[in-house]
Every structure is written in C-alpha cells, then in structure tokens.
Design an enzyme around this catalytic site. Structure first.
Site, PDB file in Angstrom:
ATOM      1  N   ARG A 296     -11.894   8.222 -13.838  1.00 49.13           N
ATOM      2  CA  ARG A 296     -10.615   7.930 -14.498  1.00 49.13           C
ATOM      3  C   ARG A 296      -9.495   8.810 -13.993  1.00 49.13           C
ATOM      4  O   ARG A 296      -8.316   8.598 -14.293  1.00 49.13           O
ATOM      5  CB  ARG A 296     -10.746   8.108 -16.007  1.00 49.13           C
TER       6      ARG A 296
ATOM      7  N   CYS B 121      -6.435   9.261 -17.618  1.00 47.10           N
ATOM      8  CA  CYS B 121      -7.203  10.502 -17.431  1.00 47.10           C
ATOM      9  C   CYS B 121      -8.511  10.364 -18.212  1.00 47.10           C
ATOM     10  O   CYS B 121      -8.720   9.417 -18.949  1.00 47.10           O
ATOM     11  CB  CYS B 121      -6.414  11.673 -17.987  1.00 47.10           C
TER      12      CYS B 121
ATOM     13  N   GLY C  58      -1.683   9.754 -20.988  1.00 48.62           N
ATOM     14  CA  GLY C  58      -0.563   8.868 -21.308  1.00 48.62           C
ATOM     15  C   GLY C  58       0.749   9.449 -20.832  1.00 48.62           C
ATOM     16  O   GLY C  58       0.795  10.314 -19.962  1.00 48.62           O
TER      17      GLY C  58
ATOM     18  N   HIS D 123       5.015 -27.500  10.580  1.00 50.84           N
ATOM     19  CA  HIS D 123       5.312 -27.058  11.957  1.00 50.84           C
ATOM     20  C   HIS D 123       4.042 -26.637  12.682  1.00 50.84           C
ATOM     21  O   HIS D 123       4.083 -25.750  13.539  1.00 50.84           O
ATOM     22  CB  HIS D 123       6.330 -25.911  11.918  1.00 50.84           C
TER      23      HIS D 123
ATOM     24  N   GLU E 190     -11.172 -10.213   2.154  1.00 51.66           N
ATOM     25  CA  GLU E 190     -11.810  -8.890   2.056  1.00 51.66           C
ATOM     26  C   GLU E 190     -12.962  -8.873   1.058  1.00 51.66           C
ATOM     27  O   GLU E 190     -13.771  -7.961   1.065  1.00 51.66           O
ATOM     28  CB  GLU E 190     -10.788  -7.805   1.739  1.00 51.66           C
TER      29      GLU E 190
ATOM     30  N   GLU F  43      -1.234 -12.605  -0.230  1.00 55.89           N
ATOM     31  CA  GLU F  43      -2.113 -11.667  -0.956  1.00 55.89           C
ATOM     32  C   GLU F  43      -3.361 -12.374  -1.440  1.00 55.89           C
ATOM     33  O   GLU F  43      -4.466 -11.829  -1.364  1.00 55.89           O
ATOM     34  CB  GLU F  43      -1.341 -11.031  -2.114  1.00 55.89           C
TER      35      GLU F  43
ATOM     36  N   TRP G  60      -5.331  12.444 -14.072  1.00 49.26           N
ATOM     37  CA  TRP G  60      -4.671  11.535 -13.128  1.00 49.26           C
ATOM     38  C   TRP G  60      -3.189  11.782 -13.344  1.00 49.26           C
ATOM     39  O   TRP G  60      -2.616  11.305 -14.322  1.00 49.26           O
ATOM     40  CB  TRP G  60      -5.029  10.077 -13.403  1.00 49.26           C
TER      41      TRP G  60
ATOM     42  N   LYS H 111     -11.263   2.507   0.859  1.00 50.88           N
ATOM     43  CA  LYS H 111     -10.174   2.459  -0.129  1.00 50.88           C
ATOM     44  C   LYS H 111      -8.885   3.025   0.456  1.00 50.88           C
ATOM     45  O   LYS H 111      -7.809   2.554   0.164  1.00 50.88           O
ATOM     46  CB  LYS H 111     -10.549   3.246  -1.385  1.00 50.88           C
TER      47      LYS H 111
ATOM     48  N   LYS I 181      -7.204 -11.203  -0.444  1.00 51.57           N
ATOM     49  CA  LYS I 181      -8.262 -10.924  -1.421  1.00 51.57           C
ATOM     50  C   LYS I 181      -9.528 -11.695  -1.080  1.00 51.57           C
ATOM     51  O   LYS I 181     -10.629 -11.159  -1.142  1.00 51.57           O
ATOM     52  CB  LYS I 181      -7.761 -11.296  -2.835  1.00 51.57           C
TER      53      LYS I 181
HETATM   54  C1  AGP Z   1      -5.849  -4.145  -0.386  1.00 58.29           C
HETATM   55  O1  AGP Z   1      -6.747  -4.912  -1.183  1.00 58.29           O
HETATM   56  C2  AGP Z   1      -6.569  -3.478   0.768  1.00 58.29           C
HETATM   57  N1  AGP Z   1      -7.564  -2.619   0.273  1.00 58.29           N
HETATM   58  C3  AGP Z   1      -5.628  -2.852   1.795  1.00 58.29           C
HETATM   59  O2  AGP Z   1      -4.911  -3.907   2.395  1.00 58.29           O
HETATM   60  C4  AGP Z   1      -4.596  -1.841   1.252  1.00 58.29           C
HETATM   61  O3  AGP Z   1      -3.618  -2.501   0.492  1.00 58.29           O
HETATM   62  C5  AGP Z   1      -3.909  -1.186   2.463  1.00 58.29           C
HETATM   63  O4  AGP Z   1      -4.897  -0.494   3.199  1.00 58.29           O
HETATM   64  C6  AGP Z   1      -2.788  -0.205   2.060  1.00 58.29           C
HETATM   65  O5  AGP Z   1      -3.340   0.822   1.300  1.00 58.29           O
HETATM   66  P1  AGP Z   1      -2.303   1.810   0.524  1.00 58.29           P
HETATM   67  O6  AGP Z   1      -1.555   0.970  -0.451  1.00 58.29           O
HETATM   68  O7  AGP Z   1      -3.185   2.828  -0.148  1.00 58.29           O
HETATM   69  O8  AGP Z   1      -1.402   2.414   1.546  1.00 58.29           O
END
Ligand code: AGP
Length: 614
Positions: free
Chosen positions: A27, A2, A102, A507, A491, A484, A75, A609, A488
């Site tokens: 925050r 927070c 916290g 394969h 994106e 993953e 938060w 996001k 990264k």
């Molecule tokens: C992750 O780096 C991406 N921004 C994206 O794949 C994200 O994980 C996905 O859109 C799911 O989002 P969420 O966890 O908020 O549901």
C-alpha cells in the site's frame, strides 16, 4: 494510500505492528515507522525507504518492550519520502503519536495557526499538523477519545488517523472519513488496520466502520462513536480470505483491485485543489503565474499509457487555453531536434517517475531553457525531483504492471493543469472553471456506475476467448481511449489489437475488416453531434463489412442501436471528460479476457512496472 496498523493486547506490540506493516507494504513503501507506549513515554523510530530500513534501525537501536503501539508504511502525498516526513508524527512534547492515511485539505491554514502560536513543526506533512493539534487537546486534559472527537471537527478532506497517548497504555484511538480502516477483534487484544491483511494472522473476526466515526480499542473491547459523539455500532464479519486475497481486498489481481479503486483515486486526486475562495490551487506548482502566462507552447512527453493521457490533455489544454500543444513520445523527443524555448512548457507524465525515456527527454528539455512540469504518482521519484514543478496524482501505489488508476488520475491532473493555465491566462472565467470542477467532482460516482455494470463486460470478454485480433475506434478525445484500450489488450491478452482514429479507417485500415472481427467503438457524447454522427458512419462502414461492433455509448443515445452487436452504456459526461468513463470498460475487458486465457494479469510476460532503461 498508506498502510496503518494499531495494536493493544498482551503480545509485544512491536512484533505485531512490524509484521502487519509487512503485509501492508504494497500500500505504500517510501518510508515506515512505529510508535510504542512504554514507561509513560512514546518510544518510536521511523525511516525513509522500505520497511527493511526501519527493521534494521530498530535492530541496531532496540525499542523498549510494550504491548500497545501503532505503525505506518507511507505513500507520500505531502512532503518527500524522508525520515522527517515519515510517520508517526508527534506534537512538541511527544505526548501523542499519530499515523495518517489520506489528505487533510485545510492543513495549510491549520499549520498557519500553529506557527502563529510559535509551535515548531519539523516536517512538511499534513499529518504533523494533526498530531500537534491532537496533543494540545490531550494536554488540555481530554482523554484521547475526546481529543480525537474535537480534532476531527476541525479537519477537512479524507483521512484515517490512528493515535496513542504516552500516559494511557489502555487504548488506541482512530478516526476515519473517506479513507480505509478496519478493526480486528481478538481475545484480550484488538487490532486496527488499513485492511484485514494487517491482522489476519491473529484473528479473522473483523469490524467494518462507517463514515465519520471514531473508534477506541482496548484489551477489553471496542467502542465506536460518530463524529458528533453519539454511540455507533460497527458491522461485525468473519474474514474468509487467505492472506494473498486479503492484500487484494478479495480480488484475484491487483490490477482488478486497482480498476475498482478508481473512484477513490479520482476523488483523492481532486482533493485540496481549491482555495476557500474557490480558486484552483496546485500546491507544488512552483512556477509563477507570470512564467505560466508567458507559456506560448506546451509539449507533452510520455510513454505508453501515460502518452495516451497526454493525447487527451492536448484537447483540454488547447480548448480551455488556446495554447498550442504537441504530444511527443519521450523516446522520440530528443532525437527530432525539437524546437524549444524559455516560453515552452514541457509536461512530463509518468506514473512511476522513473521511466528512463521520459527522464532523458526532460533533461534535454532543460538544456534548452524550457520549464518542465511533471505529472507523477510517485512522490519524491526522479522525474519530479528533476522538474521545475509537479502535480502529484493521488492514486496510491499501482502494483499491477498494466496502468489503470494511474491513467485515470493522470487525466485528472491534466484537466487540472489545463484549468489552472486557463485561470492564470484568463482564457476561462471563474464560473466556467468552477463548472468543470463540479463535473470532475461528479466523476467518481460515474466511474462507480460503470464498475457496477462490469458483469456485462465480463460476459463479453468470455465471448472473445480465442480472438486473434481486435480493433478499437475513437474520435477526438475518444481516439486516445481507443489506443489505450488496444494497449491494455496487447499487454495483458498478448493478442493483436490496434486503435484507430475512426476517420482514418477508410484511408486503408478498413481493409483489415473481415467477418466477425471485433471492433470496439468509443462513441462521442451526443453533445458533439457532428463528431457522433461521423462515428455512426464509421460504425456502419465496418458493420457492413462483417465486423462485430461493440459500442460504448452514453446513456440515452439510441441512434447507434441498429448498428451495434453489443452496447455498453456510459454515463452522460461532457465530451472532454468522456475518457474518464470510457476507458473503464476497456480496462475490465482486457483484465477479464487475460484472466480467462490463464495469463498472469499483474505481471504480464516481457513487461516491467517501471522501464528504467532506454
Ligand atoms: C501501461 O499499462 C504500461 N505499463 C506502460 O505503457 C507504461 O504506461 C509506460 O511504461 C510509462 O510508464 P510511466 O507512466 O511510469 O512513465
């Protein structure tokens, strides 16, 4: 995580506090509040929603002038984002006001004591419990500093508490344990903030506080005491950041800051998960033990990075509970006519709690009579609200579009769910569960060790500027990590990157290997000899065809050395927990490569996001 502000001086406290909260809104932004000491009483207002809601409320109903006050932008961890749960909180007679960042782990038993003494609490928060206890100590005749010292002796967990006393307009008092707080040193005025951005427009002279300390700020100075009451000295320093850098704790990106917050995020996500007897306790589980014992199948639904967390969860849940687990992309789930029943537990993993694909999937699951459990980082968001139960991660707001601490804390929540199911079903003994919890509690330090070696990863990223394609290989729980790591890079660096199960390479995908092609290999811990040996074979195969092998290998494992162009060392952790440390170098690699390529790391092109459209 927070935002907290405290002020005592000659300016209008409301203006200083609100402006500080605006700097700290990144925050936490699900509710906000301010409390002033005016005319021997606490004058306050607090509202759910963004800071603008509070500012409008205060414009409609102005607070009295005052030169001492505190504020909070929340938060949520305990209790949904509502007006009642917003900070500040007071005791029964509103003698004190308290804001908090916290988790007070033992708040339930303290709340029980207060209610047994007929004290009425108005919110669901752990903060109000602290406020009630602090007020009783002040009413007993202690000054605010002495009262805070006595209060903190009763609290367990991680907390920053900041308080004012209606009858004492000379001081603001705060206490910190494992949670951020910094002092701003002014002329005839002093400040408290979660970080320096709270007061940087007023002063760049700051004081760092140590662990387990109580700080009292007045117009004339700052006094620091250890929790045992002995005097202490805070470390003075000059802040040479600008405001933008201050919000990122000096990092260039929120994402890089959030990567470095992961040790704290993991530790916070593990707090308060055990009863005093040591049993696992998930406070918003809301599914009975019998309902969980009846579960004979788990289906995990998620998108993107969260889907990869679900893939790791499959290994843990199946190994510890022997319950079959399916992991499904949320966008595919409801179109495949899934086989669901009342004994199917659907687990929805979502950092934002607003992803439309995941939301629609759980709505479908509920029409099929299945129970839904959400794993989410955003308190009060839609997905947990529409679920039967929730495990909140405590990563704090994740501002960078690319998820990092959100992912790591999702893994923690998945391990906790797996262990909880094992506890309820009796498929693991208490001492086995305790052993894994101890291994998880050691993870923050091990993640910090990986972060301390970031320079090597950054050097490697510099060697790859201009790379057009990168492959990632993993086996077992390392396979989702490879996926993953590829995501990264896609994106952030906008280059082709693909993750593979290492055993699948021969394969077909091995045809992609050409001279100098970078292949990042997540090598299983030696504890799983068979897996590791097969990974070594895979590395040899790609190296023999000209690949540039970058191997993430646990400390002490030198079998890989002859086949690795680059070795990145990982702390030794159990095979199921390795994703918690193995993903960190991949996050750093993508962040640094994108930075070197001149990309906007926090807001990559084409992305959002939270994807609230299907
Ligand atoms: C992750 O780096 C991406 N921004 C994206 O794949 C994200 O994980 C996905 O859109 C799911 O989002 P969420 O966890 O908020 O549901």
């Amino acid at each position: 995580m927070c935002g907290i502000v405290g002020y005592v001086g000659e300016k209008q406290a409301q203006d200083v506090v609100i402006a500080g909260l605006r700097r700290l809104e990144y925050r936490g932004y699900d509710s906000a509040g301010v409390a002033l000491v005016a005319g021997g009483v606490i004058a306050s207002d607090k509202r759910a929603g963004k800071l603008a809601n509070l500012e409008k409320a205060i414009a409609d109903h102005p607070l009295p002038g005052s030169t001492i006050g505190i504020g909070h932008t929340r938060w949520a961890t305990h209790g949904a984002p509502t007006d009642a749960n917003a900070h500040p909180h007071s005791g029964g007679v509103r003698r004190v006001a308290v804001v908090h960042n916290g988790i007070i782990e033992n708040f339930a038993e303290l709340r029980g004591e207060l209610e047994a003494a007929d004290h009425v609490l108005l919110s669901e928060t752990d903060t109000e419990v602290a406020a009630q206890l602090l007020e009783l100590l002040v009413l007993s005749g202690l000054d605010l500093t002495a009262a805070m010292l006595q209060l903190v002796a009763r609290l367990e967990g991680a907390f920053t508490l900041v308080a004012v006393d209606a009858h004492d307009r000379s001081r603001v008092v705060a206490a910190r344990r494992n949670s951020p707080l910094v002092v701003g040193i002014g002329e005839g005025e002093n400040f408290l903030g979660s970080d320096v951005s709270a007061f940087i427009e007023h002063t760049r002279e700051a004081m760092e506080l140590g662990q387990d300390q109580v700080v009292t700020i007045t117009r004339d100075g700052v006094e620091v005491l250890n929790f045992d009451g002995t005097p202490a000295e805070g470390r003075r320093y000059h802040v040479d950041w600008d405001l933008s850098a201050a919000e990122k704790d000096g990092h260039d990106w929120f994402m890089r800051k959030e990567i470095h917050e992961q040790p704290r995020a993991v530790a916070d996500s593990l707090l308060g998960r055990r009863t005093p007897e040591g049993h696992l306790h998930l406070d918003e589980m809301r599914l009975s033990d019998q309902e969980l014992r009846d579960v004979d199948k788990v289906i995990i639904i998620a998108c993107g990075t969260s889907f990869y967390a679900g893939m790791v969860a499959k290994y843990a849940i199946e190994h510890w509970t022997r319950v079959p687990v399916e992991v499904e992309l949320a966008s595919e789930f409801r179109y495949r006519d899934p086989i669901l029943d009342y004994s199917t537990l659907v687990v929805a993993i979502s950092q934002s709690g607003e992803t439309a694909d995941t939301l629609q999937a759980i709505r479908h699951a509920r029409t099929q009579r299945s129970k839904v459990l959400a794993i989410c980082n955003t308190n009060g968001s839609t997905i947990p609200r529409e679920s039967d139960a929730v495990i909140y991660t405590h990563a704090g707001p994740e501002i960078g579009v690319a998820s990092t601490k959100g992912f790591l804390t999702q893994l923690v929540a998945c391990y906790l769910l797996a262990l909880y199911l094992a506890q309820v079903k009796g498929t693991r003994y208490g001492d086995e569960i305790d052993q894994v919890m101890q291994q998880l509690e050691a993870i923050p330090e091990q993640v910090q060790r990986v972060l301390d070696d970031a320079a090597q990863v950054y050097d490697m990223a510099a060697d790859h500027v201009g790379t057009r394609s990168v492959l990632f290989l993993g086996r077992h729980a390392g396979y989702p990590v490879a996926l993953e790591g590829a995501l990264k890079l896609k994106e952030l660096a906008y280059i082709h990157a693909e993750g593979f199960a290492a055993g699948e390479l021969k394969h077909g995908p091995i045809a992609l290997i050409e001279e100098g092609l970078p292949v990042l290999c997540v090598v299983p811990p030696a504890g799983r000899d068979q897996l590791r040996d097969k990974m070594v074979s895979g590395i040899q195969e790609v190296r023999a065809r000209g690949a540039r092998t970058i191997c993430l290998v646990e400390d002490g494992d030198d079998a890989i050395t002859p086949y690795a162009d680059v070795i990145i060392r990982l702390p030794k952790v159990p095979v199921l927990l390795q994703p918690l440390v193995a993903v960190v170098p991949l996050q750093l690699f993508a962040c640094e490569l994108a930075t070197l390529m001149g990309h906007d790391v926090d807001q990559p092109r084409n992305l959002a996001k939270s994807v609230t459209v299907e």
